[in-house]
Design a protein around this motif. Structure first.
Motif, PDB file in Angstrom:
ATOM      1  N   UNK A 171       0.824  -1.213   0.000  1.00  0.00           N
ATOM      2  CA  UNK A 171       0.000   0.000   0.000  1.00  0.00           C
ATOM      3  C   UNK A 171       0.855   1.257   0.000  1.00  0.00           C
ATOM      4  N   UNK A 172       1.988   1.217   0.684  1.00  0.00           N
ATOM      5  CA  UNK A 172       2.873   2.385   0.718  1.00  0.00           C
ATOM      6  C   UNK A 172       3.524   2.631  -0.641  1.00  0.00           C
ATOM      7  N   UNK A 173       3.766   1.538  -1.395  1.00  0.00           N
ATOM      8  CA  UNK A 173       4.334   1.684  -2.739  1.00  0.00           C
ATOM      9  C   UNK A 173       3.291   2.142  -3.737  1.00  0.00           C
ATOM     10  N   UNK A 174       2.027   1.703  -3.536  1.00  0.00           N
ATOM     11  CA  UNK A 174       0.926   2.056  -4.450  1.00  0.00           C
ATOM     12  C   UNK A 174      -0.242   2.608  -3.637  1.00  0.00           C
ATOM     13  N   UNK A 175      -0.104   3.819  -3.128  1.00  0.00           N
ATOM     14  CA  UNK A 175      -1.150   4.377  -2.258  1.00  0.00           C
ATOM     15  C   UNK A 175      -2.502   4.527  -2.936  1.00  0.00           C
ATOM     16  N   UNK A 176      -2.505   4.713  -4.263  1.00  0.00           N
ATOM     17  CA  UNK A 176      -3.786   4.889  -4.960  1.00  0.00           C
ATOM     18  C   UNK A 176      -4.650   3.635  -4.905  1.00  0.00           C
TER      19      UNK A 176
END
Length: 248
Positions: A171-176
């Motif tokens: 989630x931190x790498x792909x917050x969207x």
């Protein structure tokens, strides 16, 4: 549910009680201690019975501490816990009467979930009911913007879900991927399909249905991920040509 519990306890004014009224509030607390909880000896109940005392609020706080009430927020939340605690004690005192209905014996109710095991994990040695721990949970909830529940352990569970789902490595790498988009679904305004005769129960049923659908979607996502993983393996087979034979 609050009044239904009072009715089950046979409180005389169960349908008229107003927990926001100090007189009703104090009268109910005294009745719970006198008739159901009985934590204090009779001679120790004097300060609690003195409902007109200016120090009654401090007496009530001390009483909650003495009966090990885990709620430290609003007095009404503490009162609700006391009512639930009284229901539990009533069941324990008359479990044979209620056992045909609940199917739960006193032994099953009180038995330990498992053997006592000493752990070297420092988290297992924490006291989850200290003021310091509660304050820590409330601080964490404010940082994560999680609404605080009257029971700080419920708040901690909500914080855990937020961290697990929205602050994991992916989630931190792909917050969207974890940002909620679109309009809010008016779950409480939708039809349930049947009636329960109580608006609070019907709203609870709607929320449970929504949570169930969410669980099904998560399960379907995991199934799809498993299928894709299997297809990646079967769609790209590797042949060992050394095992092949030409002719006889």
């Amino acid at each position: 549910m609050f009044k239904k519990k009072l009715k089950a306890l046979e409180y005389m004014d169960w349908d008229k009680v107003n927990a926001n009224d100090p007189k009703h509030f104090r009268k109910l607390v005294v009745w719970l201690e006198e008739q159901k909880i009985r934590h204090y000896q009779i001679e120790e109940r004097g300060e609690l019975r003195n409902m007109n005392s200016n120090n009654w609020s401090e007496t009530f706080t001390k009483y909650c501490y003495d009966v090990a009430c885990p709620i430290t927020t609003e007095p009404i939340d503490r009162l609700e816990w006391l009512v639930g605690y009284a229901v539990k004690l009533e069941f324990q005192d008359n479990y044979k009467k209620y056992q045909p209905i609940t199917g739960v014996s006193l032994k099953e109710m009180n038995k330990q979930a498992g053997p006592s095991v000493k752990s070297s994990n420092p988290l297992d040695n924490l006291n989850f009911y200290t003021a310091e721990f509660r304050n820590g949970v409330e601080t964490l909830a404010k940082i994560l913007r999680v609404p605080c529940h009257s029971n700080h352990l419920v708040t901690l569970e909500a914080c855990s879900k937020v961290v697990t789902r929205r602050l994991n490595a992916d989630a931190l790498l792909h917050p969207s991927s974890v940002v909620v988009k679109g309009k809010e679904f008016p779950i409480l305004e939708t039809g349930l399909g049947f009636t329960l005769g109580d608006s609070a129960l019907e709203n609870a049923a709607k929320i449970l249905r929504l949570l169930y659908i969410q669980d099904l979607r998560n399960l379907q996502t995991r199934i799809n991920e498993a299928i894709v993983s299997i297809q990646n393996i079967t769609a790209n087979p590797k042949t060992d040509t050394k095992l092949g034979q030409v002719g006889k």
